[in-house]
Design an enzyme around this catalytic site. Structure first.
Site, PDB file in Angstrom:
ATOM      1  CB  SER A   1      11.778 -14.537 -30.170  1.00 54.17           C
ATOM      2  OG  SER A   1      13.117 -15.001 -30.050  1.00 54.17           O
TER       3      SER A   1
ATOM      4  CE1 TYR B   1      13.299 -11.368 -34.299  1.00 57.03           C
ATOM      5  CE2 TYR B   1      14.430 -12.221 -32.361  1.00 57.03           C
ATOM      6  CZ  TYR B   1      13.556 -12.402 -33.421  1.00 57.03           C
ATOM      7  OH  TYR B   1      12.937 -13.627 -33.595  1.00 57.03           O
TER       8      TYR B   1
END
Length: 255
Positions: A140, A153
Site C-alpha cells: 500500500s 496498517y
C-alpha cells in the site's frame, strides 16, 4: 487489450478473493485467459465471485492460521499454480498509536504479514522446483508515507515491501519473480469505512475525511478497483520486473 501470451492458460491463486480488489483481480485475470482459484475465509462471497467468471475453483482458508494454510496446500496439490496473488488483508483500527491495544496490533500483522509469509511458504516450493512463477504481494502507498491513526496498517504494509524484496532475492535465481503492488485509496466499502471512522475520531464528516485524503494525491482523486487490477495484469506481463514495488497512488507518493 490483447491477451498477453505469458498469461494464457496459467493458474492463479488469489487470497481475499471474495470482494474488493480480490474480486477485481479475479475478473481481470479471468478475462485474459487465466484460470483462477479463489481463496478466503468465507465461502459465500467466494461463490459470488466465481459466478462472475468463466471457470474457477473456490477454497476456504484463514491465511493467519498455519494449519489452515497447510490444509489449503494439500487440497490444491493437484493444481499447477504459477501465479500467486497475496491479496488477503485487514485494515485494522483507526485511532492513535497510544490508544491501540496489543491484540489489535497483532490481529493486523497476523493477516497482513504472517498470512503472506505462510501462503508463500506453502505455495512457492513447486514454483521454485519448476524454475518459474510469479508472486504479487499487495502492499500500500500507506507503507511509504505517513498516515495518521493507522499505524498497525502502515507498519504491516511497509513489512510487506521488505518481505517482497528479500523473498525476491532468495527465489529470483530459480526463475520465480516476486513483486509488490502499492495502491493508493481505492473506491469501495473499505475506504468508506476508514473515512467514517476517521470522521468519528476527528469530529468531522466522512466527506471531509475523503477530501483530506485525496488532496494528498497529485491527481486529486481515488482509484477504481479496475485500475488496480489492470496494473496487476501489466506487472505479470513485464518479464524483467522483479523485487520491485509498483506505486499506483494517483500521485500520492510524489507529493
Amino acid at each position: 487489450m490483447d491477451l498477453p501470451d505469458r498469461l494464457i492458460a496459467r493458474t492463479a491463486l488469489i487470497t481475499g478473493a471474495g470482494n474488493g480488489l480480490g474480486r477485481a483481480f479475479a475478473l481481470a485475470l479471468d478475462a485474459r485467459g487465466v484460470r483462477t482459484i479463489l481463496a478466503g475465509r468465507r465461502r459465500e462471497p467466494l461463490e459470488e465471485t466465481r459466478a462472475l467468471l468463466s471457470g474457477s475453483r473456490v477454497a476456504t482458508v484463514d491465511v493467519a492460521d498455519p494449519a489452515s494454510v497447510a490444509a489449503l496446500a494439500k487440497e490444491l496439490a493437484d493444481e499447477d499454480i504459477s501465479i500467486l496473488v497475496n491479496n488477503a488483508g485487514v485494515p485494522g483500527p483507526v485511532k492513535p498509536l497510544l490508544e491501540i491495544e496489543p491484540e489489535e496490533w497483532d490481529d493486523v500483522f497476523a493477516v497482513n504479514v504472517r498470512g503472506m509469509y505462510l501462503v508463500c511458504r506453502a505455495f512457492l516450493p513447486p514454483m521454485v522446483a519448476r524454475g518459474a512463477g510469479d508472486v504479487i504481494n499487495l502492499a500500500s502507498v500507506s507503507g511509504k508515507r505517513p498516515l495518521a491513526n493507522r499505524t498497525p496498517y502502515t507498519a504491516s504494509k511497509m513489512a510487506v515491501i521488505g518481505l517482497t524484496n528479500t523473498l525476491g532475492a532468495e527465489v529470483g535465481p530459480s526463475g520465480v519473480r516476486v513483486n509488490s503492488l502499492s495502491p493508493g485509496p481505492v473506491r469501495g466499502p473499505r475506504m468508506e469505512r476508514n473515512f467514517r471512522l476517521e470522521a468519528e475520531l476527528t469530529g468531522g464528516t466522512a466527506e471531509d475525511a475523503e477530501r483530506a485524503f485525496t488532496s494528498r494525491a497529485a491527481l486529486g482523486r481515488m482509484l477504481e478497483e479496475s485500475e488496480v487490477a489492470d496494473a496487476l495484469v501489466a506487472m505479470l506481463s513485464m518479464t524483467g520486473l522483479h523485487c520491485a514495488d509498483i506505486d499506483l497512488s494517483a500521485g500520492m507518493v510524489g507529493r
